[in-house]
Design a protein around this motif. Structure first.
Motif, PDB file in Angstrom:
ATOM      1  N   LEU A  73       7.011   4.123  -7.757  1.00 13.77           N
ATOM      2  CA  LEU A  73       6.762   2.830  -7.132  1.00 13.77           C
ATOM      3  C   LEU A  73       7.976   2.375  -6.323  1.00 13.77           C
ATOM      4  O   LEU A  73       7.864   1.985  -5.164  1.00 13.77           O
ATOM      5  N   VAL A  74       9.158   2.469  -6.939  1.00 17.68           N
ATOM      6  CA  VAL A  74      10.388   2.077  -6.261  1.00 17.68           C
ATOM      7  C   VAL A  74      10.666   3.003  -5.074  1.00 17.68           C
ATOM      8  O   VAL A  74      11.037   2.545  -3.981  1.00 17.68           O
ATOM      9  N   ALA A  75      10.468   4.309  -5.282  1.00 10.33           N
ATOM     10  CA  ALA A  75      10.740   5.284  -4.220  1.00 10.33           C
ATOM     11  C   ALA A  75       9.869   5.021  -2.998  1.00 10.33           C
ATOM     12  O   ALA A  75      10.357   5.011  -1.860  1.00 10.33           O
ATOM     13  N   ALA A  76       8.580   4.798  -3.218  1.00 15.46           N
ATOM     14  CA  ALA A  76       7.672   4.567  -2.096  1.00 15.46           C
ATOM     15  C   ALA A  76       7.984   3.241  -1.404  1.00 15.46           C
ATOM     16  O   ALA A  76       7.971   3.158  -0.170  1.00 15.46           O
ATOM     17  N   PHE A  77       8.269   2.202  -2.190  1.00 13.77           N
ATOM     18  CA  PHE A  77       8.573   0.889  -1.623  1.00 13.77           C
ATOM     19  C   PHE A  77       9.846   0.944  -0.777  1.00 13.77           C
ATOM     20  O   PHE A  77       9.879   0.466   0.360  1.00 13.77           O
ATOM     21  N   TRP A  88       0.818  -1.210   0.000  1.00 11.09           N
ATOM     22  CA  TRP A  88       0.000   0.000   0.000  1.00 11.09           C
ATOM     23  C   TRP A  88       0.853   1.261   0.000  1.00 11.09           C
ATOM     24  O   TRP A  88       0.462   2.282  -0.576  1.00 11.09           O
ATOM     25  N   GLY A  89       2.012   1.195   0.630  1.00 14.09           N
ATOM     26  CA  GLY A  89       2.926   2.342   0.569  1.00 14.09           C
ATOM     27  C   GLY A  89       3.363   2.627  -0.854  1.00 14.09           C
ATOM     28  O   GLY A  89       3.439   3.785  -1.282  1.00 14.09           O
ATOM     29  N   ALA A  90       3.645   1.565  -1.620  1.00 14.64           N
ATOM     30  CA  ALA A  90       4.028   1.723  -3.019  1.00 14.64           C
ATOM     31  C   ALA A  90       2.872   2.296  -3.842  1.00 14.64           C
ATOM     32  O   ALA A  90       3.059   3.188  -4.684  1.00 14.64           O
ATOM     33  N   ILE A  91       1.655   1.792  -3.589  1.00 15.15           N
ATOM     34  CA  ILE A  91       0.485   2.295  -4.317  1.00 15.15           C
ATOM     35  C   ILE A  91       0.248   3.769  -4.021  1.00 15.15           C
ATOM     36  O   ILE A  91      -0.014   4.581  -4.923  1.00 15.15           O
ATOM     37  N   LEU A  92       0.343   4.146  -2.753  1.00 16.69           N
ATOM     38  CA  LEU A  92       0.160   5.547  -2.373  1.00 16.69           C
ATOM     39  C   LEU A  92       1.239   6.433  -2.995  1.00 16.69           C
ATOM     40  O   LEU A  92       0.979   7.576  -3.374  1.00 16.69           O
ATOM     41  N   GLY A  93       2.459   5.893  -3.087  1.00 17.72           N
ATOM     42  CA  GLY A  93       3.538   6.659  -3.715  1.00 17.72           C
ATOM     43  C   GLY A  93       3.255   6.950  -5.170  1.00 17.72           C
ATOM     44  O   GLY A  93       3.491   8.062  -5.658  1.00 17.72           O
ATOM     45  N   VAL A  94       2.735   5.963  -5.894  1.00 14.18           N
ATOM     46  CA  VAL A  94       2.381   6.164  -7.304  1.00 14.18           C
ATOM     47  C   VAL A  94       1.242   7.180  -7.427  1.00 14.18           C
ATOM     48  O   VAL A  94       1.267   8.071  -8.282  1.00 14.18           O
ATOM     49  N   ALA A  95       0.237   7.060  -6.542  1.00 13.22           N
ATOM     50  CA  ALA A  95      -0.882   8.002  -6.565  1.00 13.22           C
ATOM     51  C   ALA A  95      -0.397   9.426  -6.308  1.00 13.22           C
ATOM     52  O   ALA A  95      -0.840  10.382  -6.958  1.00 13.22           O
ATOM     53  N   LEU A 114      16.961   5.879  -4.963  1.00  7.20           N
ATOM     54  CA  LEU A 114      16.048   6.941  -5.377  1.00  7.20           C
ATOM     55  C   LEU A 114      16.680   7.817  -6.454  1.00  7.20           C
ATOM     56  O   LEU A 114      16.014   8.242  -7.401  1.00  7.20           O
ATOM     57  N   ALA A 115      17.977   8.098  -6.315  1.00  7.82           N
ATOM     58  CA  ALA A 115      18.674   8.889  -7.322  1.00  7.82           C
ATOM     59  C   ALA A 115      18.767   8.140  -8.649  1.00  7.82           C
ATOM     60  O   ALA A 115      18.694   8.739  -9.734  1.00  7.82           O
ATOM     61  N   LEU A 116      18.898   6.830  -8.563  1.00 11.23           N
ATOM     62  CA  LEU A 116      19.042   6.008  -9.761  1.00 11.23           C
ATOM     63  C   LEU A 116      17.725   5.818 -10.497  1.00 11.23           C
ATOM     64  O   LEU A 116      17.675   5.866 -11.738  1.00 11.23           O
ATOM     65  N   LEU A 117      16.637   5.635  -9.745  1.00 11.83           N
ATOM     66  CA  LEU A 117      15.365   5.276 -10.370  1.00 11.83           C
ATOM     67  C   LEU A 117      14.243   6.277 -10.150  1.00 11.83           C
ATOM     68  O   LEU A 117      13.176   6.151 -10.756  1.00 11.83           O
ATOM     69  N   GLY A 118      14.486   7.258  -9.289  1.00 12.90           N
ATOM     70  CA  GLY A 118      13.418   8.156  -8.874  1.00 12.90           C
ATOM     71  C   GLY A 118      12.814   9.004  -9.972  1.00 12.90           C
ATOM     72  O   GLY A 118      11.667   9.451  -9.869  1.00 12.90           O
TER      73      GLY A 118
END
Length: 224
Positions: free
Chosen positions: A193-197, A25-32, A181-185
């Motif tokens: 998704l990666v940042a939130a996860f 859910w943290g990943a989903i909220l991050g995407v939202a 986060l710097a690599l994929l953010g």
């Protein structure tokens, strides 16, 4: 618990039953939140809500771990927005500002030079060491008075070598998180998704380790 057992427990904690749900859910909220950032005002509100949710989850994990629970507490109760969402965010910001205030003040007032840079890095190091015990104190005692150096500094020494090991682990987790986060953010959707996860994973590990620190050093700290 021995130090190795505490560290193993901290890294395994996010992958227990409720922990996995929080990660998802943290990943989903991050995407939202990332999608909402297209609209500046809505994006800011979404970011603040997500930050408050993360902070509330952190305190829930830390306090429940400190009180003896080995199960992830699940989602925080958000029935009272002020108490359950806004206040945890304010606590984390206040502790961070207080911990790194000497470094921030020095950075804005000092002249340049190699000696200045060395002293600045030393002050940042002090903040890195100060912050975990300060956030633990504020979470356990429930008051901003726990920020006081006369509580935090003696507690760091009373906690002994375990505290320094945990500080090192927390710093390493933060560095790894920042690198990912710097690599994929910047990758839209995937980056969010990666940042939130990764952020939620680091948050859960940090909260668990600090909670276990208090559980194992409660008598030495003498806070309650």
């Amino acid at each position: 618990m021995r130090t190795t057992e505490i560290l193993r427990d901290g890294f395994a904690y996010p992958f227990r039953e409720n922990g996995r749900m929080i990660l998802i859910w943290g990943a989903i909220l991050g995407v939202a939140s990332d999608l909402a950032s297209i609209l500046p005002v809505i994006g800011l509100i979404a970011w603040l809500v997500l930050a408050g949710f993360f902070c509330s989850t952190f305190f829930e994990i830390m306090v429940s771990s400190a009180s003896g629970s080995d199960d992830c507490p699940g989602f925080p109760n958000l029935s009272d927005l002020l108490e359950d969402l806004i206040l945890p965010f304010i606590k984390v910001v206040a502790v961070a500002l207080f911990s790194f205030a000497p470094a921030l003040i020095f950075a804005f007032t000092a002249d340049g030079g190699a000696a200045t840079y060395v002293l600045l890095m030393a002050l940042v190091g002090v903040g890195i060491v100060y912050f975990p015990m300060a956030i633990l104190g504020v979470g356990i005692l429930g008051t901003f008075r726990a920020l006081s150096p006369h509580i935090v500094v003696p507690s760091i020494f009373k906690a002994g070598g375990l505290y320094w090991v945990i500080v090192g682990i927390l710093f390493a987790v933060y560095v790894l998180q920042s690198f990912l986060l710097a690599l994929l953010g910047e990758i839209f959707i995937v980056g969010a998704l990666v940042a939130a996860f990764v952020s939620m994973l680091a948050l859960m590990i940090n909260g668990r380790l600090l909670g276990l620190l208090y559980r194992n050093k409660e008598d030495e700290l003498e806070w309650i």
